[in-house]
Scaffold this active site. Structure first.
Site, PDB file in Angstrom:
ATOM      1  N   GLU A  49       0.766  -1.318  -0.021  1.00  0.00           N
ATOM      2  CA  GLU A  49       0.162  -0.060   0.073  1.00  0.00           C
ATOM      3  C   GLU A  49       0.829   1.112  -0.152  1.00  0.00           C
ATOM      4  O   GLU A  49       1.912   1.310   0.761  1.00  0.00           O
ATOM      5  CB  GLU A  49      -0.881  -0.096   1.361  1.00  0.00           C
ATOM      6  CG  GLU A  49      -1.764   1.114   1.267  1.00  0.00           C
ATOM      7  CD  GLU A  49      -2.532   1.366   2.910  1.00  0.00           C
ATOM      8  OE1 GLU A  49      -3.601   2.074   2.738  1.00  0.00           O
ATOM      9  OE2 GLU A  49      -2.050   0.441   3.773  1.00  0.00           O
ATOM     10  N   LYS A 119      -9.398   1.965  -2.592  1.00  0.00           N
ATOM     11  CA  LYS A 119      -9.828   1.549  -1.009  1.00  0.00           C
ATOM     12  C   LYS A 119     -11.327   1.849  -0.573  1.00  0.00           C
ATOM     13  O   LYS A 119     -11.632   2.970  -0.526  1.00  0.00           O
ATOM     14  CB  LYS A 119      -8.651   2.211  -0.137  1.00  0.00           C
ATOM     15  CG  LYS A 119      -8.669   1.687   1.312  1.00  0.00           C
ATOM     16  CD  LYS A 119      -7.571   1.973   2.112  1.00  0.00           C
ATOM     17  CE  LYS A 119      -7.239   1.528   3.340  1.00  0.00           C
ATOM     18  NZ  LYS A 119      -6.186   2.077   4.199  1.00  0.00           N
ATOM     19  N   CYS A 153      -5.584  -2.706   2.912  1.00  0.00           N
ATOM     20  CA  CYS A 153      -5.024  -2.822   4.155  1.00  0.00           C
ATOM     21  C   CYS A 153      -6.397  -3.242   5.168  1.00  0.00           C
ATOM     22  O   CYS A 153      -6.949  -3.968   5.301  1.00  0.00           O
ATOM     23  CB  CYS A 153      -4.411  -1.508   4.656  1.00  0.00           C
ATOM     24  SG  CYS A 153      -3.220  -1.566   6.129  1.00  0.00           S
TER      25      CYS A 153
END
Length: 276
Positions: A49, A119, A153
């Site tokens: 990331e 994300k 994440c």
């Protein structure tokens, strides 16, 4: 008798200590770590990331305003050089003023973009949502005969996102991260859980080292559809790699019909709602 497929893939995860807000240093380090790695047209290289800058809340330093973004140019060049697919995360501008978008992109061996993902879950605990606008859509793309769902994440803590990917046929799930050492057990447990419940391979590629705020233990993992860890990068900079087999996913899903049962229950609930 099980069906026969010829869809192997080599996963090559690049785990390193990200230089804080220093893209050129991170591009150089990624290239150095990958220089000796042999690849084929069925290889997928995965970087962490926000690999270019680290997980910084300083959007002035992280957001890439060039078109295309410098990190996309780097990933495309790397894909052409290694003649395989490459995935990595970075920050781009958001339509909302003074915010960015925490994204990833995937490029094929010709340097063509084949997927991007924004994300979905911003990490409120570190006030990420104040700096990076969360997305809403799930991405599933095809490469080397596989259907692949990428995540980033904090998404890992939300199994409903992964179910959406699996519902669209995902057989491999990737999670790129800057996951801190203090929650290392959560990282390992949740990656294994996502593999088990989705009957899919799961690849989690994390950074290692430290930034201005946190330490990172790495522990980039490649996990099979039974939740078994088949490759572990440990805590130091380096490469984690493993061959994965699509036949194992499809045979296991045919033998153990948990996903089919999930679909049946969903259709029953939907039918009941319509009838009511």
């Amino acid at each position: 008798m099980s069906a026969s497929y010829d869809f192997g893939m080599e996963i090559i995860g690049c785990q390193f200590d990200l230089a804080w807000e220093n893209p050129s240093a991170n591009y150089e380090k990624a290239c150095a770590l990958l220089a000796a790695e042999k690849t084929s047209s069925d290889s997928l290289i995965v970087l962490p990331e926000m690999f270019a800058t680290g997980f910084s809340m300083n959007v002035e330093a992280t957001v890439e305003h060039d078109n295309p973004p410098a990190s996309e140019v780097f990933l495309a060049d790397l894909a052409r050089e290694k003649q395989c697919a490459v995935m990595g995360g970075f920050a781009v501008p958001s339509p909302t003023p003074d915010r960015g978008r925490n994204e990833l992109a995937v490029f094929d061996a010709e340097g063509e973009k084949i997927a991007r993902y924004h994300k979905n879950r911003a990490f409120r605990y570190t006030r990420e949502a104040e700096h990076y606008e969360p997305g809403e859509e799930i991405t599933v793309f095809e490469f080397a005969g596989w259907k692949i769902a990428p995540f980033i994440c904090y998404d890992l803590r939300f199994p409903e996102l992964f179910r959406r990917g699996t519902h669209r046929g995902a057989e491999l799930i990737t999670v790129i991260a800057s996951w801190p050492e203090v929650r290392d057990d959560h990282w390992i447990t949740l990656l294994r859980a996502r593999a088990i419940e989705n009957l899919a391979y799961v690849v989690g590629i994390n950074r290692c080292g430290a930034d201005l705020n946190l330490k990172y233990s790495g522990r980039s993992l490649i996990i099979d559809p039974w939740g078994k860890i088949i490759a572990d990068a440990g805590s130091e900079e380096g490469i984690v790699r493993a061959e994965i087999d699509l036949q194992k996913v499809r045979d296991w899903r045919a033998e153990f019909p948990a996903l089919a049962d999930m679909e049946v229950q969903y259709l029953r609930r939907l039918t009941k709602q319509i009838d009511e």
